[in-house]
Design an enzyme around this catalytic site. Structure first.
Site, mmCIF file in Angstrom:
data_model
loop_
_atom_site.group_PDB
_atom_site.id
_atom_site.type_symbol
_atom_site.label_atom_id
_atom_site.label_comp_id
_atom_site.label_asym_id
_atom_site.label_seq_id
_atom_site.Cartn_x
_atom_site.Cartn_y
_atom_site.Cartn_z
ATOM 1 N N CYS A 129 0.812 -1.225 0.000
ATOM 2 C CA CYS A 129 0.000 0.000 0.000
ATOM 3 C C CYS A 129 0.847 1.278 0.000
ATOM 4 C CB CYS A 129 -0.957 0.001 1.196
ATOM 5 S SG CYS A 129 -0.212 -0.507 2.753
ATOM 6 N N HIS A 250 -3.068 6.467 4.430
ATOM 7 C CA HIS A 250 -1.630 6.557 4.702
ATOM 8 C C HIS A 250 -1.108 7.916 4.229
ATOM 9 C CE1 HIS A 250 -1.587 2.488 5.843
ATOM 10 N NE2 HIS A 250 -0.892 1.933 4.876
#
Lengths: 355, 355
Positions: A129, A250
């Site tokens: 990710c 994130h």
């Protein structure tokens, strides 16, 4: 009816749920769909495009008749079942780290290296990710000006660690807000590791287990996957990966050295403004910069705080934010499925066949 | 009875409260103590070494007879009253940014540049919290091997923004845990700025207002104060400052280029193990690394995750954590007071007097 038979493996997990949502929104022609999970989750119901489906137990035979399978049930499940699926004629898009660095397995971010798909032998790996969102932000810069070096510090959300970790963070936060000084931790920073620490109102400089040279495996993933995706072994990459008490989204503080001189901040902004999959959010006067809370639920990668380094004319800083469950996982997997379809690559090459 | 008359300005604030606690623990000989604050807080009671004191309203005359005053009531209060205090014979240790970059005002971290105190003209500045902890960690390395470049990304706690910001974060977190999707923000990221964003379960890449070249003032503080404290204008420093939902304890991902070659990670560990004010917490095998939650309440700077850069033999990464209200503010101020005492410098030089 034309279209593909698609399976989702790990259908009840945090990423599996998002894969289902992303497939609902996708233009991929789907003839049939199947939801697979462990025995524990089998029997549970999910809905897809208004229809109810029962989650089936994952077995090798479940892949018979399937054209594509999206795996997100942990590395050991992929190790055990991905080749079984391929052997039954099913193309696998694997969201775990099981095959990412395996030679011959394409590691793909569709905005960056879709051409790598042409060589697939049945399994395609979805990158980590944290790596994906950095690649989407940096590839346009690499193509335009060349990229010499990346130093990244991450601010990663808990959802990448799964549903139980999300609940653990929420429970800890609730207890600490009620005045508890000692809260329990049994999952984070890493479910398989020896010690566990609270994440609520904390920052944990460990994601995944520790590996060589004092770097964690998450940091090695960012380093090695970046070089593979960008097909450049000479690219310098270093990473510090940190978990922060954010539910989803994130963030990354990215420093880069570019090869070309005389590039301005405005040049980078102009470039990223029209880059695929990127939303430029960069206006200090209006206090506009990417935030995980506003990026959640969006498919794009948000970039802002673009600044030239104070001391190095070809050094720049960027703040890169994206929904780790979407572009970082489910959406990138579905994009790979869409690319395979568009490139007419939804088929398992026969033994000895040249791709 | 020998000793000093000491005043705390901003006695009811987050840092002022810690200054009182640190003075209680300090060996500084204190003859009398006075707590000053705005009219709003005047009349409130505080205890010091078991005695009850009433907070007095801050006026210029309040400094008559005082030997030292620790200011932490915001830059504008320092601008207005610090020189008034000095004019009344009181040495000022100022925790705001008001005089940090003023020529002739020493900017001091006692482990790093205590000698700068000898030139003081009445006002001594306490550096920015994020800068202080980085200086304590890096000065031993600079002295041993030379320092060429610093790139830092911070993970800063909310307590640096004051009591109201702490409460705002807690309120937001409570509401979000109850399922609220939209929570109010009226203080963070920066009380004086136009727009406010939630910090709970978020990361905000803005601390203080935006300044030149797209950097925030917090980032400029780290850049400029570092050069002043280390007395090196050629030192390369760049910073990205980010607020994370942590109550107290700043963390920093610090990358450095050192001047000397052939330095090992073990060399740096050996050096930091015996460095003043540093606690080395660095053992990947035991998952030992600094955390804000365990650093809170401690006076030291915690350093771990020391790694050589993957691509640069004189490049290293460190993870530096400290209690921003203690070493980052109150404790460093009290340490300056102790140093002034030990160096016999608790006096305001007369006009024309050479220091």
């Amino acid at each position: 009816m034309s279209g593909y038979n698609v399976a989702i493996v790990g259908a009840s997990g945090a990423v599996g749920t998002k894969m289902r949502e992303m497939l609902e929104e996708s233009s991929l022609p789907i003839k049939g769909i199947k939801f697979l999970a462990s025995k524990r989750s089998a029997g549970n119901k999910v809905t897809f495009k208004g229809e109810t489906y029962i989650i089936e137990e994952l077995t090798a035979e479940a892949f018979l008749g399937m054209d594509m399978a999206l795996f997100s049930a942990g590395g050991s499940i992929s190790q055990r079942f991905a080749q079984e699926a391929v052997d039954r004629g099913c193309v696998v898009i694997d969201n775990t780290s099981a095959f990412r660095m395996t030679q011959g397995v394409p590691l793909v971010v569709p905005e960056v290296n879709p051409q790598a798909l042409t060589a697939h032998q049945g399994i395609i790996a979805n990158p980590n990710c944290s790596t994906i969102q950095m690649m989407v932000a940096l590839e346009p810069i690499r193509q335009a000006y060349g990229l010499e070096r990346i130093i990244v510090s991450t601010y990663q959300a808990v959802s990448g660690a799964g549903v139980l970790a999300i609940n653990e963070l929420k429970d800890q936060a609730r207890e600490m807000l009620q005045g508890e000084e000692e809260v329990e931790a049994s999952i984070l920073p890493c479910a398989g590791d020896k010690k566990h620490y609270p994440l609520a109102f904390n920052a944990l400089a460990q994601i995944d287990v520790f590996g060589a040279e004092g770097y964690t495996e998450e940091e090695w993933k960012m380093i090695n996957e970046t070089k593979k995706i960008m097909s450049d072994d000479t690219l310098k990459v270093s990473a510090t990966c940190v978990r922060v008490p954010v539910l989803s989204g994130h963030s990354e503080s990215v420093y880069i050295d570019i090869k070309e001189d005389n590039v301005s901040v405005q040049d980078l902004k102009d470039l990223l403004e029209k880059a695929p999959g990127v939303v430029l959010e960069d206006n200090p006067e209006e206090q506009l910069y990417p935030q995980p809370l506003t990026a959640v639920g969006e498919k794009e990668v948000f970039v802002g705080r673009i600044r030239r380094d104070v001391d190095k004319s070809n050094g720049f800083h960027l703040w890169v934010v994206s929904d780790n469950l979407l572009k970082g996982a489910a959406w990138n997997s579905v994009q790979i499925a869409e690319s395979l379809h568009e490139m007419n690559l939804v088929r398992v090459p026969q033994v000895g066949e040249q791709s």
